[in-house]
Structures are given as C-alpha cells and as structure tokens.
Scaffold this motif. Sequence first.
Motif, PDB file in Angstrom:
ATOM      1  N   ALA A 128       0.488  -1.690   0.292  1.00  0.00           N
ATOM      2  CA  ALA A 128       0.219   0.086   0.288  1.00  0.00           C
ATOM      3  C   ALA A 128       0.768   1.229   0.397  1.00  0.00           C
ATOM      4  O   ALA A 128       0.902   1.958   0.392  1.00  0.00           O
ATOM      5  N   SER A 129       2.466   0.996  -0.105  1.00  0.00           N
ATOM      6  CA  SER A 129       2.552   2.547  -0.325  1.00  0.00           C
ATOM      7  C   SER A 129       4.008   1.634  -1.559  1.00  0.00           C
ATOM      8  O   SER A 129       4.579   0.795  -1.508  1.00  0.00           O
ATOM      9  N   ILE A 130       4.512   2.592  -2.795  1.00  0.00           N
ATOM     10  CA  ILE A 130       5.826   2.603  -2.704  1.00  0.00           C
ATOM     11  C   ILE A 130       7.211   2.031  -1.854  1.00  0.00           C
ATOM     12  O   ILE A 130       7.799   1.060  -2.667  1.00  0.00           O
ATOM     13  N   GLU A 131       7.775   2.222  -1.046  1.00  0.00           N
ATOM     14  CA  GLU A 131       8.259   2.072   0.081  1.00  0.00           C
ATOM     15  C   GLU A 131       7.606   0.552   0.737  1.00  0.00           C
ATOM     16  O   GLU A 131       9.273  -0.340   0.448  1.00  0.00           O
ATOM     17  N   ASP A 132       6.913   0.202   0.349  1.00  0.00           N
ATOM     18  CA  ASP A 132       6.029  -1.229   0.618  1.00  0.00           C
ATOM     19  C   ASP A 132       6.884  -2.295  -0.698  1.00  0.00           C
ATOM     20  O   ASP A 132       7.412  -3.131  -0.418  1.00  0.00           O
ATOM     21  N   MET A 133       6.347  -1.989  -1.856  1.00  0.00           N
ATOM     22  CA  MET A 133       6.918  -2.434  -2.898  1.00  0.00           C
ATOM     23  C   MET A 133       8.015  -2.483  -3.369  1.00  0.00           C
ATOM     24  O   MET A 133       8.757  -3.598  -3.432  1.00  0.00           O
ATOM     25  N   ILE A 134       8.964  -1.788  -2.856  1.00  0.00           N
ATOM     26  CA  ILE A 134      10.929  -1.622  -2.827  1.00  0.00           C
ATOM     27  C   ILE A 134      10.677  -3.138  -2.360  1.00  0.00           C
ATOM     28  O   ILE A 134      11.990  -3.148  -2.749  1.00  0.00           O
ATOM     29  N   ASP A 135      10.496  -3.222  -0.991  1.00  0.00           N
ATOM     30  CA  ASP A 135      10.906  -3.505   0.627  1.00  0.00           C
ATOM     31  C   ASP A 135      10.713  -5.200  -0.687  1.00  0.00           C
ATOM     32  O   ASP A 135      10.965  -5.980  -0.840  1.00  0.00           O
TER      33      ASP A 135
END
Length: 600
Positions: free
Chosen positions: A467-474
């Motif tokens: 639900a965030s781009i940071e989570d997608m990166i992780d």
Amino acid sequence: MQVAGENENPFTPKGYLLRYWRKQISNNLPKPDFLLNKASPLTAAQSAAFSRLAADQSSLTTQLPNFCTQANLLCFPDLTPSLEKHDSNVNFNSYTNKNFTNYGTDRLGGTDAFKSYSPNDNVVVDTFRRYSRDATGHNDKFSTYATESNVVDQSFNTYGTTTTGGEGKFDNYNGQVNVPNLRFTSYSDNTNGRKQSFTTYTDQANAGDQRFTSYGKNGNGASNEFTSYGRDSNVMGSGFMNYGENGNGANESFTSYGTNTNVPENTFKNYDAGGNAAAESFKNYRDHSNVGDDNFVTYGKKSNGVEVGFENYGQSFNEGTDKFSGYGKDATGANLDFKIYGVNNTFKDYAKQGVKFSSYINESKTLEASLAKKDNNKWVEPGKFFREEMLKSGNVMPMPDIRDKMPKRSFLPRVIVSKLPFSTSKLGDMKKIFHAGDDSSLSKMLVDSLEECERAPSPGETKRCVASIEDMIDFSTSVLGRNVVVRTTENTKGSSGKIMIGEVKGINGGKVTKSVSCHQSLYPYLLYYCHSVPKVRVYEADILDPDSKIKINRGVAICHLDTESWSAGHGAFIALGSSPGKIEVCHWIFEDDMTWAIAD
C-alpha cells in the motif's frame, strides 16, 4: 530529462520516497516517472496532520472527505434523504449523482419521464427510494440509468409499487458498467391492472454484483415483460427473487437471463410461484455462457391453471455448476412445457405429471456443433494471451485493451498506511473509517481486497499486498536483490487493434529468470497485489503501426514457462487451445501494472 520528484521538498512523502529509493536500490538507473507519479500528493504538513488522525481512527473518520480530497483517494459520498417533491409531470433530460427519496407518490394520471440518470460517470453513488408509489393511471418512462459508468453503487428501492393502471417502461439499467453493485428491491409489486416492461438490466457489465429482490409480486391482472438481464456480462454475481410471485391473472415473460455471460454466479428464486390462472414463459437462461454457478429454485410452484413454458435453460459452452429445483411442483391444472434443458448437473423436485420435456442434454459433449471451439474463446479478448514465438520482429498480432479502467488514486505515505487497519479481523474498523455501508460497493471492495491479499499463495508463488511504494520496493528487493529495475508498457497505443512487433529485447539476456509483477486492486487508496513466480522470461518490444511501420509504443511482456498449477479453465487455455503444463503463456503488462526484474 528531469526525473519526477527530484526537486521535491525532502519532508514531503515524495521527498522521503526518493531518499528511501536511493538507500534501498543499489543502481543509479533513472527513476521511473510512471511509478513516482503515484506517490502521495500530500504536503509535509498535511502528511503529519493525517498521520496524527490515523493514530486515532475515530478522528480520521470525521475528516474523511478532506482526507480523500487532499490524498487523492477513492471515497464515496455520504447520502442524506432528499426533501424534493415532484407532484406534477416532469421530464428530466439529465440527472447526476443525487438522491431521490420520494418521486411521484400518489400521482393521479400523467406521465413522468427520466431520459438520463447518472450516465458516463466515474464513481456513481445514489439511491432512488420511491418512484410512482401508490399512483393511479400514471405512466412512467425511464430511458437510461447510470449507463457506461465505472464504479457504481446504486439502490433502487421501489418502482411503481401498489399502483393501479398505467404503464411503466424501464429501458436501460446500468448497461456497459464496470464494477457495478446494484440493488433493485421492488419493481411494480402489489399492482392492479398495470403493464410494465424492463428492457435491459446490466447488459455488457463487468465484474460486479446485482440483486433484483422482487418484480411484479402479488400483482392482479398485471402484464410483466423482462427482456434482458445481464446479457454479455463478465464475472457477474446475480440474484433475482420473486418474479410474478402470487400473481393473479397475470401474463409473465422473461426473454433472456444471463445470455452470453462469462463465469456467472446466478440465483433465481420464485418465478411465478403460487400464481393463479396466468401464462408465463422463460425463453433463455444462461444460454451460450461459460462455466459459473447457477441455482434456479421454483418455477411455477404451487400455481393454479398456469400455462408454463421454458424454452432453454443453460445450453452452455462449458459446464459450470447448475441446479434446478421446483419446476411446477404442487401446481394444479398446470400445463408445463420444457423445450431444452442443456446443463449437466441436477434437475430435481419437479412436477411428476403434466411436464413435457422436448430435449434434455445430459452430457456437455452432446451439445450441438454450433457451440463448438470457434466461439469458445469469445470471453478471452484477442491478444490477451499469446505464445512466446509471437514475439518476433515483423509478426502482426492483435493487442488487447491494455488501458487502466480503475479510478485514479494515489498511494498513501507508509507512515499513514502503517496506522490503518487491514485484516479481516479489523473489517468493522475499516468500514467505519471509510464510511462503507454493510451492503455497499465500498464494503465489497474492502472484502474483495482482503480476500485476495489474505489467500494462501499458489504453488511456487511468493506474494504480498503493498500500500506504499516503499513497501513495493521492500518486497521486490527481498525477492530479487537490490540491483533492480521496474518496467511497464510505455503507453496504451495499439490497444484493441492490430500491431506489428519491432525490435525485441530479452531482459536478463532472454534467460529464464525471476520477476515481481504488481497488479492494481480496487481499494480507496492505491493497493497493489505483487507476486513472484518462478521460471519466466521477460521481454521489451517495440510496437509498430502495422501499416506505416512507425513505432507507436514500447511494450513489456512476460512469458510464464511453468503453467502446471494453472486451472484447466484459465482463459489462456481457452484462447490458445491447450491445458496446464503443456504450453508457456505470455501476456503484456497493462497500463499502471508493472514488473520488476534484476537490472541488466
């Protein structure tokens, strides 16, 4: 070229994201505009304020409209009862996103006409509570109701209930709608000598649910016609209850229910049950449809002197789960005629005397040749799936419609997302925050997203909802390492037409590799379902206009080499004519979806 967000205030959500990107991804490749542009538009001050509100969820729900506007979310308006009254003839040409509590009650004579109600809109939320209730000799014409709209949540409570005489015409209800959630409670119940017709209900709709609770119930001397319900629709859930139930001297006809549908989920209960001296006919139920589940309960049950005809039930392309019970059971003096029953499961609990079957097709292989393979893939858009050999320079092939049809939304900052509930156990809290009613489209969105995110992964699949781009990166770097790049198809040119393949490049040298693909879910804020499956090859290909040979697009395609665990009814096998594990399957990455891979 300036990359999106590089001059961003470092304290905004986008500024934080850029710092996080540089920290977590080890290469210096250009940052993708198409992904960064989905970052939260909140300012630093707004982000801090809403983060504090999210910590106390009861405070956030009171600020929901402001939160949705500033954060670019998909939220539905809170409807309040309308005090408008319409006591004389009205001819509406256009009516959009309003709430009608009482329209034309107790009208005597006259004609009301609605030409266009909430058409061609993105998010439609409205209720129509009473239309022409208790009217006498009153005519109603409803031409179009929310056609060609995107996300639709509508409740139509009563239409022409307890009326005497007059005529009601409803031409088009939610045709060509994407993701409808429709509730039609009562259409001309308890009428006396009234003629009513319903021409089309959710024809060519996609991926939603609809319910029709009552049509012409307890009518006296009424004439009911229903021409088309859910025809040519895709993955629709339908419930139709009480059509002409306990009618007296009525003539009932239903021409088409769920014809040419894909994966329908239909429940039809009580068609003219308990009727008296009526004539009724049902021409087509689920004809030429593909798989799905159907339940038809009671047709003409306990009726008296009824002339009953059912011409065709479920002569389908591919069998689903079909159950038919209560055909003319306990009827008195009935003449029951069933011409074609084309399903392959159960037909039980029907009248043991007086029923004539012209044709009963018990095995799907006995269906006529006209139902054969050449039409079997009609629900799989040409070009949606293809073989790897098609990705060769000079090949001409169809391209599906790769446009993103979901409402535009933004991600939330991770600091806010982390404070919002997201689990089945917290569904009540989620509904409260987003003002989702128990029977609303928004509530269904929440439930559907939770089910997809909480289901167990398929064999060999690694999955996570982000639900965030940071989570997608992780997630992507946890699967692929820190030296990664994300790609999507450059634009939507070539959609729904013929294209020519130009230069083709295999990612990671065209070798079998791993990738992480991310697909949108329908949710108030941007939510992506990301997953990695083994044994894929990823390609970039120039897409050319087949006539001019000019480059119009740069497509990204992924080929799944291991399809052993896929369902035999998967659209890829219907389109390509094979079965699980026998072939590889390729598809384009659609607009606003993406795939991550190790950087070359």
